[in-house]
Motif scaffolding. Structure first.
Motif, short mmCIF file in Angstrom:
data_model
loop_
_atom_site.label_atom_id
_atom_site.label_comp_id
_atom_site.label_asym_id
_atom_site.label_seq_id
_atom_site.Cartn_x
_atom_site.Cartn_y
_atom_site.Cartn_z
N ALA A 1 -3.32 5.63 -0.77
CA ALA A 1 -4.02 6.50 0.18
C ALA A 1 -3.48 7.93 0.08
O ALA A 1 -2.32 8.14 -0.29
CB ALA A 1 -3.86 5.98 1.61
N GLU A 2 -4.33 8.91 0.42
CA GLU A 2 -3.95 10.31 0.28
C GLU A 2 -3.10 10.81 1.44
O GLU A 2 -2.39 11.80 1.30
CB GLU A 2 -5.21 11.18 0.16
CG GLU A 2 -6.02 10.89 -1.10
CD GLU A 2 -7.24 11.78 -1.22
OE1 GLU A 2 -7.50 12.55 -0.26
OE2 GLU A 2 -7.94 11.69 -2.24
N VAL B 1 0.86 -1.18 0.00
CA VAL B 1 0.00 0.00 0.00
C VAL B 1 0.90 1.23 0.00
O VAL B 1 2.04 1.18 0.46
CB VAL B 1 -0.95 0.03 1.22
CG1 VAL B 1 -1.95 -1.11 1.14
CG2 VAL B 1 -0.18 -0.03 2.53
N ILE B 2 0.39 2.32 -0.53
CA ILE B 2 1.18 3.55 -0.66
C ILE B 2 0.38 4.71 -0.09
O ILE B 2 -0.80 4.87 -0.39
CB ILE B 2 1.51 3.83 -2.14
CG1 ILE B 2 2.31 2.66 -2.75
CG2 ILE B 2 2.28 5.14 -2.29
CD1 ILE B 2 2.49 2.76 -4.25
N ALA B 3 1.04 5.52 0.75
CA ALA B 3 0.41 6.72 1.31
C ALA B 3 1.23 7.94 0.91
O ALA B 3 2.38 8.08 1.32
CB ALA B 3 0.30 6.62 2.83
N ILE C 1 3.87 -4.58 2.93
CA ILE C 1 4.71 -3.38 2.97
C ILE C 1 3.84 -2.14 2.81
O ILE C 1 2.87 -2.13 2.05
CB ILE C 1 5.76 -3.40 1.83
CG1 ILE C 1 6.68 -4.61 1.96
CG2 ILE C 1 6.59 -2.11 1.83
CD1 ILE C 1 7.63 -4.78 0.79
N ALA C 2 4.20 -1.07 3.52
CA ALA C 2 3.56 0.23 3.35
C ALA C 2 4.64 1.25 2.98
O ALA C 2 5.60 1.45 3.73
CB ALA C 2 2.84 0.67 4.62
N LEU C 3 4.50 1.86 1.80
CA LEU C 3 5.37 2.97 1.40
C LEU C 3 4.72 4.25 1.90
O LEU C 3 3.61 4.59 1.47
CB LEU C 3 5.52 3.01 -0.12
CG LEU C 3 6.25 1.83 -0.78
CD1 LEU C 3 6.17 1.95 -2.29
CD2 LEU C 3 7.70 1.78 -0.33
N ASP D 1 -6.05 8.46 5.95
CA ASP D 1 -6.75 7.74 4.87
C ASP D 1 -6.24 6.30 4.80
O ASP D 1 -7.02 5.36 4.59
CB ASP D 1 -6.53 8.47 3.55
CG ASP D 1 -7.31 7.85 2.40
OD1 ASP D 1 -8.45 7.37 2.63
OD2 ASP D 1 -6.80 7.85 1.27
N LEU D 2 -4.93 6.12 4.98
CA LEU D 2 -4.34 4.78 4.95
C LEU D 2 -4.90 3.92 6.07
O LEU D 2 -5.32 2.77 5.84
CB LEU D 2 -2.82 4.88 5.08
CG LEU D 2 -2.06 3.55 5.23
CD1 LEU D 2 -2.25 2.69 3.99
CD2 LEU D 2 -0.58 3.82 5.48
#
Length: 216
Positions: free
Chosen positions: A34-35, A6-8, A53-55, A39-40
């Motif tokens: 996500a913004e 996921v990407i925030a 993984i979360a960027l 939001d994430l």
């Protein structure tokens, strides 16, 4: 089964660019973008899948990367956080590591470095580039008295070794300064590694910084 990401990032074009890159890598899949951090967290709460993984961008409205990393560590400890930033400020790197980030990437990084970072956090549990290691080791200072002794249960000599090891001294130079043989230093190293649950010198430094044992 591919690893999920996921990407925030509040910059939509940047987030989509990273998502497009990741989608091109074998064995990786982007769940959503996500913004911002809030939001994430909200999207994770509604998702039926926990990503690997979360960027996470550092500078975002409503919830920045620092707070987001803390929230993820508390709510979803299995998610590996990779920080994204336009800057290489030492205090930002150290703060993100302390908040649970497993690596730190500049947004101007090459595609190959992004791939390496993703691979490393999945196989090793962390991504510490030469840049990150240099920034951390170069800026370490003496910890507050008693910190490592109570947190990691280090004895006095292990404490001394840890302080010197969190510098650019070689193990041979540390032995000279401690007035012991290199074999004795090897013993200190193995003991500290075991007590801190790490396998490398870089891992030891990162854990010392992350837990506040070594302060800037």
């Amino acid at each position: 089964m591919p690893y999920s990401i996921v990407i925030a990032d509040d910059h939509h074009l940047v987030a989509e660019a990273f998502a497009d890159l990741v989608q091109k890598f074998d064995n990786y899949d982007v769940l959503f973008v996500a913004e911002n951090g809030r939001d994430l967290i909200n999207k994770l709460g509604k998702s039926n899948q926990i990503p690997d993984i979360a960027l996470v961008d550092l500078t975002m409205p409503e919830m920045d990367g620092f707070e987001t990393a803390l929230q993820l560590q508390q709510l979803y400890p299995t998610i590996r956080v990779l920080a994204l930033s336009m800057t290489d400020r030492e205090e930002h790197i150290v703060r993100m590591v302390r908040n649970g980030a497993k690596g730190y990437l500049l947004k101007g990084c090459r595609q190959s470095e992004l791939r390496q970072a993703l691979d490393d956090v999945m196989t090793k549990g962390f991504y510490y580039s030469d840049f990150l290691t240099t920034q951390l080791i170069r800026n370490l200072h003496t910890p507050a008295e008693g910190g490592p002794l109570t947190f990691f249960k280090l004895n006095g000599r292990e404490h001394d070794f840890l302080k010197m090891a969190c510098s650019e001294l070689t193990y041979t130079e540390i032995a000279d300064k401690m007035c012991v043989s290199p074999r004795t230093v090897d013993g200190y190293r193995e003991a500290v590694f075991q007590k801190m649950s790490v396998k490398t010198r870089v891992g030891m430094v990162i854990e010392a910084v992350r837990h506040g044992v070594i302060d800037l």
